[in-house]
Design a protein around this motif. Structure first.
Motif, mmCIF file in Angstrom:
data_model
loop_
_atom_site.group_PDB
_atom_site.id
_atom_site.type_symbol
_atom_site.label_atom_id
_atom_site.label_comp_id
_atom_site.label_asym_id
_atom_site.label_seq_id
_atom_site.Cartn_x
_atom_site.Cartn_y
_atom_site.Cartn_z
ATOM 1 N N MET A 125 0.830 -1.201 0.000
ATOM 2 C CA MET A 125 0.000 0.000 0.000
ATOM 3 C C MET A 125 0.861 1.246 0.000
ATOM 4 O O MET A 125 1.913 1.281 0.630
ATOM 5 N N PRO A 126 0.429 2.295 -0.686
ATOM 6 C CA PRO A 126 1.142 3.571 -0.596
ATOM 7 C C PRO A 126 0.916 4.203 0.770
ATOM 8 O O PRO A 126 0.004 3.807 1.507
ATOM 9 N N PHE A 127 1.723 5.191 1.098
ATOM 10 C CA PHE A 127 1.618 5.788 2.424
ATOM 11 C C PHE A 127 1.889 7.286 2.374
ATOM 12 O O PHE A 127 2.492 7.808 1.437
ATOM 13 N N ILE A 128 1.412 7.963 3.406
ATOM 14 C CA ILE A 128 1.647 9.386 3.632
ATOM 15 C C ILE A 128 2.683 9.507 4.742
ATOM 16 O O ILE A 128 2.559 8.868 5.788
ATOM 17 N N GLU A 129 3.705 10.321 4.516
ATOM 18 C CA GLU A 129 4.697 10.562 5.568
ATOM 19 C C GLU A 129 4.154 11.607 6.544
ATOM 20 O O GLU A 129 3.673 12.669 6.141
ATOM 21 N N HIS A 130 4.220 11.269 7.837
ATOM 22 C CA HIS A 130 3.736 12.160 8.887
ATOM 23 C C HIS A 130 4.695 12.049 10.058
ATOM 24 O O HIS A 130 5.411 11.049 10.195
ATOM 25 N N GLY A 131 4.707 13.050 10.905
ATOM 26 C CA GLY A 131 5.604 13.025 12.045
ATOM 27 C C GLY A 131 5.412 11.828 12.955
ATOM 28 O O GLY A 131 6.357 11.401 13.637
ATOM 29 N N ARG A 132 4.212 11.264 12.998
ATOM 30 C CA ARG A 132 3.942 10.099 13.842
ATOM 31 C C ARG A 132 4.241 8.791 13.136
ATOM 32 O O ARG A 132 4.115 7.723 13.728
ATOM 33 N N GLY A 133 4.600 8.841 11.869
ATOM 34 C CA GLY A 133 4.899 7.627 11.121
ATOM 35 C C GLY A 133 4.182 7.604 9.789
ATOM 36 O O GLY A 133 3.564 8.586 9.370
ATOM 37 N N ARG A 134 4.270 6.471 9.116
ATOM 38 C CA ARG A 134 3.657 6.316 7.812
ATOM 39 C C ARG A 134 2.170 5.966 7.958
ATOM 40 O O ARG A 134 1.832 4.985 8.617
ATOM 41 N N ALA A 135 1.342 6.740 7.311
ATOM 42 C CA ALA A 135 -0.097 6.478 7.315
ATOM 43 C C ALA A 135 -0.466 5.894 5.949
ATOM 44 O O ALA A 135 -0.300 6.556 4.923
ATOM 45 N N TYR A 136 -0.943 4.666 5.943
ATOM 46 C CA TYR A 136 -1.210 3.955 4.689
ATOM 47 C C TYR A 136 -2.591 4.305 4.155
ATOM 48 O O TYR A 136 -3.547 4.461 4.917
ATOM 49 N N TYR A 137 -2.678 4.432 2.832
ATOM 50 C CA TYR A 137 -3.955 4.839 2.236
ATOM 51 C C TYR A 137 -4.300 3.980 1.028
ATOM 52 O O TYR A 137 -3.453 3.272 0.471
ATOM 53 N N ARG A 138 -5.559 4.055 0.628
ATOM 54 C CA ARG A 138 -6.058 3.376 -0.564
ATOM 55 C C ARG A 138 -6.722 4.391 -1.491
ATOM 56 O O ARG A 138 -7.316 5.364 -1.033
ATOM 57 N N HIS A 139 -6.634 4.102 -2.772
ATOM 58 C CA HIS A 139 -7.272 4.934 -3.783
ATOM 59 C C HIS A 139 -8.057 4.023 -4.723
ATOM 60 O O HIS A 139 -7.474 3.207 -5.427
ATOM 61 N N TRP A 140 -9.367 4.156 -4.687
ATOM 62 C CA TRP A 140 -10.230 3.468 -5.643
ATOM 63 C C TRP A 140 -10.476 4.449 -6.791
ATOM 64 O O TRP A 140 -11.140 5.490 -6.606
ATOM 65 N N ALA A 141 -9.935 4.146 -7.969
ATOM 66 C CA ALA A 141 -9.932 5.099 -9.069
ATOM 67 C C ALA A 141 -11.000 4.767 -10.102
ATOM 68 O O ALA A 141 -11.054 3.639 -10.620
ATOM 69 N N ALA A 142 -11.843 5.748 -10.401
ATOM 70 C CA ALA A 142 -12.808 5.615 -11.483
ATOM 71 C C ALA A 142 -12.085 5.778 -12.820
ATOM 72 O O ALA A 142 -11.027 6.402 -12.906
ATOM 73 N N THR A 143 -12.650 5.206 -13.873
ATOM 74 C CA THR A 143 -12.012 5.278 -15.186
ATOM 75 C C THR A 143 -11.903 6.712 -15.675
ATOM 76 O O THR A 143 -10.841 7.153 -16.124
ATOM 77 N N GLU A 144 -12.992 7.447 -15.591
ATOM 78 C CA GLU A 144 -13.006 8.864 -15.964
ATOM 79 C C GLU A 144 -13.696 9.634 -14.835
ATOM 80 O O GLU A 144 -14.878 9.940 -14.919
ATOM 81 N N PRO A 145 -12.966 9.961 -13.769
ATOM 82 C CA PRO A 145 -13.602 10.556 -12.587
ATOM 83 C C PRO A 145 -14.131 11.967 -12.855
ATOM 84 O O PRO A 145 -13.524 12.745 -13.591
ATOM 85 N N ARG A 146 -15.271 12.249 -12.232
ATOM 86 C CA ARG A 146 -15.855 13.591 -12.313
ATOM 87 C C ARG A 146 -15.885 14.263 -10.946
ATOM 88 O O ARG A 146 -16.297 15.413 -10.829
ATOM 89 N N ALA A 147 -15.468 13.541 -9.910
ATOM 90 C CA ALA A 147 -15.337 14.069 -8.554
ATOM 91 C C ALA A 147 -14.463 13.109 -7.760
ATOM 92 O O ALA A 147 -14.254 11.959 -8.158
ATOM 93 N N ALA A 148 -13.938 13.597 -6.646
ATOM 94 C CA ALA A 148 -13.114 12.753 -5.776
ATOM 95 C C ALA A 148 -13.564 12.926 -4.334
ATOM 96 O O ALA A 148 -13.721 14.059 -3.862
#
Length: 254
Positions: A1-24
């Motif tokens: 999983m990808p992660f966000i770097e933060h002072g408290r450690g790595r916060a792991y995230y998920r991204h469900w991607a639409a084929t042609e997104p119109r909003a997030a």
């Protein structure tokens, strides 16, 4: 999983991607949960052309920290900010939706209040806008899984997923919610972003009466109540109807 770097450690995230997104949608989960419990919701949004970005908050899922300890509202908000920046970089100019469940809804509301021009739409579910009697700073916070959902698939996930839990030290959560409840009375009436509050009428953790009271006072806050539904509304037996309601609200706002 990808992660966000933060002072408290790595916060792991998920991204469900639409084929042609119109909003997030930028999503923050609640106590005892993590992002993998939201696959169904992610796929439902993707089918409607909407991206979903969600992060395992501190003390939850794969992200480090004492179990159940989100840290502060500001620390959770920083994770949402990083997710928002990732969504903006992936599709510049795409309309953004801030969404949160339970504790995540508290953080989301403060983000909407603090940055009214950043997000086009807000969505909250199971929002604890008034004090929770079972939660105090002197004892463990333990949930009965039956309070959360009537959906057997979700209850099975809670029972067998080693990253999900229903009990932890209640002190950190009580501390942050106490601060939030002190602020909501004066700040929430200033909400300007169109925001949908989803709530189960049978939610025993965050009774709907508190949300109903604010919705009566705050023009931007619209309540959609689901009869007999419990706390984890997005993972309740009515999850398809809930997802459809969110999509329709985003459509109307855009």
């Amino acid at each position: 999983m990808p992660f966000i770097e933060h002072g408290r450690g790595r916060a792991y995230y998920r991204h469900w991607a639409a084929t042609e997104p119109r909003a997030a949608v930028i999503f923050l989960h609640g106590f005892g949960e993590h992002t993998a419990l939201y696959h169904r919701y992610g796929f439902a949004l993707n089918a409607a052309g909407i991206d979903l970005w969600a992060v395992d908050q501190f003390g939850h899922g794969l992200t480090p920290g004492t179990r159940g300890d989100f840290g502060s509202v500001d620390e959770s908000s920083a994770l949402a900010e990083s997710l928002t920046e990732l969504a903006e970089a992936a599709h510049p100019g795409l309309p953004l939706v801030a969404q949160g469940h339970s504790f995540g809804s508290v953080v989301t509301l403060f983000r909407l209040l603090g940055q009214p021009d950043r997000y086009r739409v807000g969505v909250v579910s199971g929002a604890p806008l008034t004090p929770i009697p079972e939660l105090n700073s002197d004892s463990a916070f333990e949930l009965d899984p039956g309070w959360l959902s009537s959906d057997p698939f979700y209850l099975d996930a809670l029972e067998n997923d080693p990253l999900a839990f229903v009990d932890a030290d209640g002190a950190p959560l009580a501390r942050e919610l106490d601060k939030a409840w002190d602020r909501f009375g004066t700040e929430l009436p200033r909400l300007a972003v169109p925001t949908l509050a989803l709530h189960g009428s049978a939610d025993p953790i965050a009774p709907v009466a508190g949300v109903r009271s604010y919705a009566d006072q705050v023009e931007a806050l619209q309540l959609k109540e689901f009869p007999d539904a419990r706390h984890d509304l997005i993972n309740e037996s009515v999850h398809r109807e809930v997802a459809g309601t969110v999509v329709n609200f985003i459509d109307a706002a855009l």
